[in-house]
Enzyme design. Sequence first.
Site, mmCIF file in Angstrom:
data_model
loop_
_atom_site.group_PDB
_atom_site.id
_atom_site.type_symbol
_atom_site.label_atom_id
_atom_site.label_comp_id
_atom_site.label_asym_id
_atom_site.label_seq_id
_atom_site.Cartn_x
_atom_site.Cartn_y
_atom_site.Cartn_z
ATOM 1 N N GLY A 79 -16.434 71.293 73.246
ATOM 2 C CA GLY A 79 -15.135 71.436 73.875
ATOM 3 C C GLY A 79 -14.409 70.109 73.942
ATOM 4 O O GLY A 79 -14.841 69.108 73.372
ATOM 5 N N SER A 85 -20.753 69.246 76.502
ATOM 6 C CA SER A 85 -22.148 69.114 76.126
ATOM 7 C C SER A 85 -23.018 69.456 77.332
ATOM 8 O O SER A 85 -22.763 69.004 78.437
ATOM 9 C CB SER A 85 -22.396 67.683 75.684
ATOM 10 O OG SER A 85 -23.738 67.532 75.351
ATOM 11 N N GLY A 86 -24.025 70.281 77.108
ATOM 12 C CA GLY A 86 -24.949 70.636 78.183
ATOM 13 C C GLY A 86 -24.494 71.805 79.022
ATOM 14 O O GLY A 86 -25.130 72.164 80.001
ATOM 15 N N ASN A 107 -27.525 66.339 77.891
ATOM 16 C CA ASN A 107 -28.277 67.500 77.417
ATOM 17 C C ASN A 107 -29.464 67.035 76.584
ATOM 18 O O ASN A 107 -29.305 66.285 75.629
ATOM 19 C CB ASN A 107 -27.318 68.352 76.570
ATOM 20 C CG ASN A 107 -27.957 69.628 76.067
ATOM 21 O OD1 ASN A 107 -29.163 69.840 76.235
ATOM 22 N ND2 ASN A 107 -27.161 70.466 75.444
ATOM 23 N N THR A 125 -25.129 76.524 73.247
ATOM 24 C CA THR A 125 -26.142 76.890 72.272
ATOM 25 C C THR A 125 -27.054 77.978 72.825
ATOM 26 O O THR A 125 -27.413 78.906 72.107
ATOM 27 C CB THR A 125 -26.915 75.636 71.847
ATOM 28 O OG1 THR A 125 -25.948 74.684 71.422
ATOM 29 C CG2 THR A 125 -27.863 75.931 70.728
ATOM 30 N N GLU A 163 -13.023 66.588 74.760
ATOM 31 C CA GLU A 163 -13.748 65.400 75.208
ATOM 32 C C GLU A 163 -12.768 64.326 75.650
ATOM 33 O O GLU A 163 -11.891 63.932 74.891
ATOM 34 C CB GLU A 163 -14.621 64.849 74.072
ATOM 35 C CG GLU A 163 -15.840 65.711 73.811
ATOM 36 C CD GLU A 163 -16.707 65.205 72.666
ATOM 37 O OE1 GLU A 163 -16.256 64.316 71.912
ATOM 38 O OE2 GLU A 163 -17.825 65.719 72.533
ATOM 39 N N SER A 194 -29.089 68.561 72.669
ATOM 40 C CA SER A 194 -27.669 68.732 72.371
ATOM 41 C C SER A 194 -27.452 68.897 70.872
ATOM 42 O O SER A 194 -27.934 68.104 70.077
ATOM 43 C CB SER A 194 -26.931 67.508 72.885
ATOM 44 O OG SER A 194 -25.577 67.589 72.549
ATOM 45 N N SER A 195 -26.728 69.933 70.504
ATOM 46 C CA SER A 195 -26.408 70.097 69.079
ATOM 47 C C SER A 195 -25.338 69.081 68.739
ATOM 48 O O SER A 195 -24.296 69.063 69.373
ATOM 49 C CB SER A 195 -25.870 71.485 68.781
ATOM 50 O OG SER A 195 -26.395 72.434 69.657
HETATM 51 N N1 LIG Z 1 -28.086 80.564 80.524
HETATM 52 C C1 LIG Z 1 -28.984 79.601 80.697
HETATM 53 N N2 LIG Z 1 -30.158 79.851 81.314
HETATM 54 C C2 LIG Z 1 -31.049 78.878 81.495
HETATM 55 N N3 LIG Z 1 -30.880 77.593 81.127
HETATM 56 C C3 LIG Z 1 -29.744 77.270 80.504
HETATM 57 C C4 LIG Z 1 -28.732 78.252 80.257
HETATM 58 N N4 LIG Z 1 -27.707 77.646 79.651
HETATM 59 C C5 LIG Z 1 -28.072 76.360 79.500
HETATM 60 N N5 LIG Z 1 -29.291 76.117 80.008
HETATM 61 C C6 LIG Z 1 -30.023 74.827 80.063
HETATM 62 O O1 LIG Z 1 -29.126 73.785 79.736
HETATM 63 C C7 LIG Z 1 -29.523 73.103 78.570
HETATM 64 C C8 LIG Z 1 -28.336 72.767 77.715
HETATM 65 O O2 LIG Z 1 -27.786 73.939 77.137
HETATM 66 P P1 LIG Z 1 -27.161 73.957 75.670
HETATM 67 O O3 LIG Z 1 -26.875 75.361 75.333
HETATM 68 O O4 LIG Z 1 -28.005 73.210 74.733
HETATM 69 O O5 LIG Z 1 -25.825 73.157 75.932
HETATM 70 P P2 LIG Z 1 -24.655 72.856 74.888
HETATM 71 O O6 LIG Z 1 -24.995 73.548 73.619
HETATM 72 O O7 LIG Z 1 -23.443 73.406 75.545
HETATM 73 O O8 LIG Z 1 -24.611 71.401 74.786
HETATM 74 C C9 LIG Z 1 -30.504 74.031 77.882
HETATM 75 O O9 LIG Z 1 -31.448 73.314 77.165
HETATM 76 C C10 LIG Z 1 -31.121 74.778 79.043
HETATM 77 O O10 LIG Z 1 -32.171 74.044 79.582
HETATM 78 MG MG LIG Z 2 -25.288 72.858 71.798
#
Ligand SMILES: Nc1ncnc2c1ncn2[C@@H]1O[C@H](COP(=O)(O)OP(=O)(O)O)[C@@H](O)[C@H]1O
Ligand SMILES: [Mg+2]
Length: 943
Positions: A466, A180-181, A240, A185, A468, A243-244
């Site tokens: 992924g 997560s984070g 995050n 996404t 956990e 977080s989705s």
């Molecule tokens: N490639 C990127 N460029 C800029 N910020 C990013 C990037 N990837 C992630 N982030 C930051 O990290 C946060 C969490 O990413 P996210 O894709 O929501 O994580 P996940 O889906 O893996 O939990 C985003 O809201 C953003 O602020």
């Molecule tokens: Mg996500």
Amino acid sequence: MSDAEMEIFGVAAPYLRKSERERIAAQNMPFDAKTAVFVPDPKQEYVKGRIRSQDGSSVTVETEDSKIVTVHLDDIRPMNPPKFDKLEDMALLTHLHEPAVLFNLKERYAIWMIYTYSGLFCVTVNPYKWLPVYNPEVVSGYRGKKRQEAPPHIFSISDSAYQYMLKDRENQSILITGESGAGKTVNTKRVIQYFATIASVGDSSKKEQLPGKMQGNLEDQIIQANPLLEAFGNAKTVRNDNSSRFGKFIRIHFGTKGKLASADIETYLLEKSRVTFQLPAERSYHIFYQIMSNKKPELIDMMLITTNPYDYPFISQGELTVLSINDTEELMATDKAIDILGFNAEEKVGIYKLTGAVMHYGNMKFKQKQREEQAEPDGTEVADKVAYLMGMNSADLLKALCYPRVKVGNEYVTKGQTPQQVNNASGALSKAVYEKLFLWMVTRINQQLDTKLPRQHFIGVLDIAGFEIFEMNSLEQMCINFTNEKLQQFFNHHMFVLEQEEYKKEGIVWEFIDFGMDLAACIELIEKPMGIFSILEEECMFPKATDGSFKNKLYDQHLGKNSIFQKPKPSKGKAEAHFSLVHYAGTVDYNLSGWLEKNKDPLNDTVVQLYQKASLKLLSQLFATYSTADADGSKRSAKKKGSSFQTVSALFRENLNKLMSNLRSTQPHFVRCIIPNETKIPGSMDHQLVLHQLRCNGVLEGIRICRKGFPSRILYGDFRQRYRILNARAIPEGQFIDSKKASEKLLSSIDVDHAQYRFGYTKVFFKAGLLGLLEEMRDERLAVLMTRIQAVSRGYVTRLRLKEMSKKRESVYIIQYNIRSFMNVKNWPWMRLFFKIKPLLRSAEAEKEMQNMKEAFSRLKEEFAKSDARRKELEEKMVMLFQEKNDLYLQIQAVRLAGPPAEEWSAGPPMGTVMELAGPPAEPPTARTSVPLEVPLEVLPTP
Ligand SMILES: Nc1ncnc2c1ncn2[C@@H]1O[C@H](COP(=O)(O)OP(=O)(O)O)[C@@H](O)[C@H]1O
Ligand SMILES: [Mg+2]
């Protein structure tokens, strides 16, 4: 790509690849392969160091921060030579091990190069700040480029998937996983952005805009689905802010010409517990707080709520605002998305009303009847609101909650409930409503995204959590870990197949192990008959089963018989655990309290029946396929096969199997997202955290497999060119010898372990590490050669200088000799006389010369005068001739004007007329000669 070619990426170029100059500088850093190592460190896992001394198997190393440590020889890892500095594909590292991968990622991350390949994986580290690497010029920069042709990027992965789809006519998938984070996404959105840009249908005017259908073109619609799904499916977690809380597989379908045709979304495992419970640092789904931001007061009125989240315990157990999120803006985006996605007014009202009802559910109060276990409503105001929002009768609802009817044999009896039971039931009901609402929205979005355009192939993007490993791991963790175990198996198998193909193609004989099988034991333990899931589902059928009986069954079946299933090792401060599973990513302790209940996920049937009859159409629709024990016989048997009586785990397995068979029909691409630190600090990397992820997400596993085979490979031509220097005599100059033969001769002539390489048809394959050795030998050889060249050229230059110097020395002698002789004779009388006469001699000669010149001058003068006179004469003659000619011309003109009799002319020009004279006037002489033109141009007639 050269520096000039990198310019197409604009400002993003330095974030993708450093300039040639910088790379060369980095690759020429001084380096000593014999002493540069990584050493284990208790705090940082690994640090860089330099070997100071070695005593048997113990080595003394001075670390980068000047500490002296002594470790076992087996614990240190060699560093890669600077040639491999900030490598774009870590599979090419000659020393492939944990610290090499870690430090390569770290050094790239430090200069904001967040994408790196590791063989088949594209690894990305969350930068926690926006880099320009997603600009439009970057999208176009990656279009049509092969993976090897451009720096690592998610766009490169997307583009290869797209190209493979068009070329191989095969479905593709992009599997994005990570904690997560970590950025799953964000990267998923980038993939969609990429396809929406490069494969857009473009002309939206052609598409008919049906009323009720979504507005805008397909690419906008696909992108628009996101705000709505995020409002209802994303929440703030510790890691995050956005977080989705569900997994998703988005399939983008393309038409025959590779243009977007349609899309659909499949979701997995929405975390519904969040609807009624949040940790202190977390928040429930965004939608609740968006509505309460009061940006649209009409919603507050419609839902009968206040704007204070604390009035609603279901959603106010953690934090209420998130710094990085503007709830008012997001509300507008969600509301707009609902419209764009084509939900009609009634559905929209239904969505908001049900969301409101879920919130009110947590406020219903029940108290205990006097001298009875039975619950009774404590006030009806909240129930009235819920009933109003859901379109049912409030008294019926309360009755159904406190006195649900259950079927006993053929009869219905009402059952008493304690307040606790009623509260649990309302929690379960509100979670069910929320989940069904979410799933229904996904279905509706899919209907909207479903165009009638013909589709040929799809590219699916999987964004799923992924591995956990928490303090306390429950059924949810086992589901997600099982999913990852399956995905890893899929990867291993895919890699195995690819490698095997490559080896076969190259004719390399090698006993290959299917590494997919490594994971089989764990997967089977979970999913096979008599496995964990099947025992769990079986227990759910027994009314008398308890967590204890479930645990006993598991132990009887597996403990001691399967090495994957273990008894957890108890230790102080650790959460209670009941069994451990050995996953590829590590051993995880699971706590099975409440699994039976979670898995059965029972709902109060009496209330569900009220839902089914509710006047709020959306609600009755959501529960239409839910079959309750009360449904009449005929209807029930038909519905039983549907969703009812299906346990959570069975549904999950069904979905997962569908996903896996979907994936198996595609050509996969793998993206691994890494969260660099827990504090969201851009640029800093926590070694422990990152290594843990690299282990869990299979990057290190991939490398382990790599090392078993021959990961380094070079085309014969390239090999010969680069390494011929190792023993040039093996490949004689002047006679033709093909590159393969040459490479074979060369390798067999040098002193390396000959079991470490194989010859394919076009390439030579090396075990990990050998190439580094060759590189080192090449460096040594180069050093020797360079020294020799240097010595020879220095010798040459010095000899030249010596020659020069000895010449100078001789000259000095001659000069000396002459001066001495002069000194000797200068006072001799004859000599004096000579000095006196000498100047005179010279002037006599000069006079004679003068005389000669004078003579020559007068001769030339005469000649010139003659020729000048002759020229003048001729010029005059010429002018005269011209005059004459012009006169004649004028005469003719005059004759013409006077005009002869017409008949004479009609028969043709009179005989004897000189036609040439009637032609154009003679050209002025200037054009042909350099004679000055003395005839005025005006006198020349114009034709
Ligand atoms: N490639 C990127 N460029 C800029 N910020 C990013 C990037 N990837 C992630 N982030 C930051 O990290 C946060 C969490 O990413 P996210 O894709 O929501 O994580 P996940 O889906 O893996 O939990 C985003 O809201 C953003 O602020
Ligand atoms: Mg996500």
